[in-house]
Design an enzyme around this catalytic site. Structure first.
Site, PDB file in Angstrom:
ATOM      1  N   TYR A 103      -5.013   0.452   7.129  1.00  0.00           N
ATOM      2  CA  TYR A 103      -5.839   0.119   5.964  1.00  0.00           C
ATOM      3  C   TYR A 103      -5.083  -0.193   4.674  1.00  0.00           C
ATOM      4  O   TYR A 103      -5.701  -0.462   3.652  1.00  0.00           O
ATOM      5  CB  TYR A 103      -6.819   1.264   5.707  1.00  0.00           C
ATOM      6  CG  TYR A 103      -7.665   1.587   6.922  1.00  0.00           C
ATOM      7  CD1 TYR A 103      -8.598   0.685   7.396  1.00  0.00           C
ATOM      8  CD2 TYR A 103      -7.500   2.785   7.605  1.00  0.00           C
ATOM      9  CE1 TYR A 103      -9.358   0.964   8.520  1.00  0.00           C
ATOM     10  CE2 TYR A 103      -8.257   3.082   8.728  1.00  0.00           C
ATOM     11  CZ  TYR A 103      -9.186   2.161   9.181  1.00  0.00           C
ATOM     12  OH  TYR A 103      -9.930   2.443  10.296  1.00  0.00           O
ATOM     13  N   ASP A 130       5.996   3.951  -1.120  1.00  0.00           N
ATOM     14  CA  ASP A 130       7.194   3.558  -0.383  1.00  0.00           C
ATOM     15  C   ASP A 130       8.097   2.772  -1.329  1.00  0.00           C
ATOM     16  O   ASP A 130       9.305   2.995  -1.388  1.00  0.00           O
ATOM     17  CB  ASP A 130       6.849   2.695   0.834  1.00  0.00           C
ATOM     18  CG  ASP A 130       6.017   3.434   1.871  1.00  0.00           C
ATOM     19  OD1 ASP A 130       6.190   4.664   2.011  1.00  0.00           O
ATOM     20  OD2 ASP A 130       5.197   2.776   2.537  1.00  0.00           O
ATOM     21  N   ASP A 153      14.736  -8.549  11.804  1.00  0.00           N
ATOM     22  CA  ASP A 153      13.624  -7.943  12.523  1.00  0.00           C
ATOM     23  C   ASP A 153      13.631  -8.456  13.958  1.00  0.00           C
ATOM     24  O   ASP A 153      14.093  -9.577  14.216  1.00  0.00           O
ATOM     25  CB  ASP A 153      12.288  -8.301  11.848  1.00  0.00           C
ATOM     26  CG  ASP A 153      11.177  -7.341  12.218  1.00  0.00           C
ATOM     27  OD1 ASP A 153      10.760  -6.562  11.350  1.00  0.00           O
ATOM     28  OD2 ASP A 153      10.731  -7.354  13.381  1.00  0.00           O
TER      29      ASP A 153
END
Length: 178
Positions: free
Chosen positions: A69, A106, A154
């Site tokens: 969310y 964060d 990544d």
């Protein structure tokens, strides 16, 4: 006199979260009586929007927001930091009289931790491994700290390139690579 604060966590798969105990303990150490509820939309038989509205109108001072969310909630709150708006994800909401305010801890936590160790020294070249939620927040933090270069890595090359594109769009002097 102990002051009471009602907090919560909205997310999926949070039944084992240690956040309630952590927040109650931190509150006690600071002289607050903290309640911290797990608010799992599926378990409550409600949508995210219904749970969010319930928290906003139900006496909660704030909520933490987790997967899946963090991006959805960013459209429901005021975000004052332009880099947090750029991240597009909020994990902390404070309910104020003039509406809900969104933050990304964060991002702000990374910046604070960096400054506590490195002071005002700008990051040089950084290899960012992982460009998902936290990686994205750290990358925006590196921009705020004036990193010379960020190399986005990544397992999903499209994800790394997506973050690189978003970082380049900020127009900073930081060189962005994948």
């Amino acid at each position: 006199m102990t002051r009471s604060i009602k907090l919560g966590l909205i997310g999926d798969n949070i039944a084992r979260s240690k956040s309630p105990r952590l927040h109650r303990t931190a509150g006690k150490l600071a002289g607050f009586d903290v309640t911290y509820d797990r608010l799992i939309p599926k378990d409550l038989g409600q949508s995210f929007d219904e749970v969010f509205d319930r928290a906003q109108g139900g006496g909660y001072r704030g909520i933490n927001v987790t997967y899946p969310y963090k991006e959805i909630v960013s459209a429901k709150v005021a975000v004052s930091d332009p880099l947090v708006r750029g991240i597009g994800a909020v994990n902390t909401v404070v309910f104020d009289a003039d509406g809900p305010k969104g933050f990304n801890t964060d991002y702000s936590g990374f910046k604070a931790a960096y400054r506590s160790v490195r002071g005002d020294a700008a990051p040089g070249t950084v290899c960012l491994i992982g460009t998902g939620g936290v990686g994205k927040a750290v990358a925006f933090g590196l921009i705020a700290l004036n990193a010379r270069s960020i190399r986005c890595v990544d397992l999903d090359p499209a994800k790394a390139e997506g973050l690189a594109t978003a970082l380049r769009a900020l127009g900073s002097d930081t060189r962005i690579e994948t």
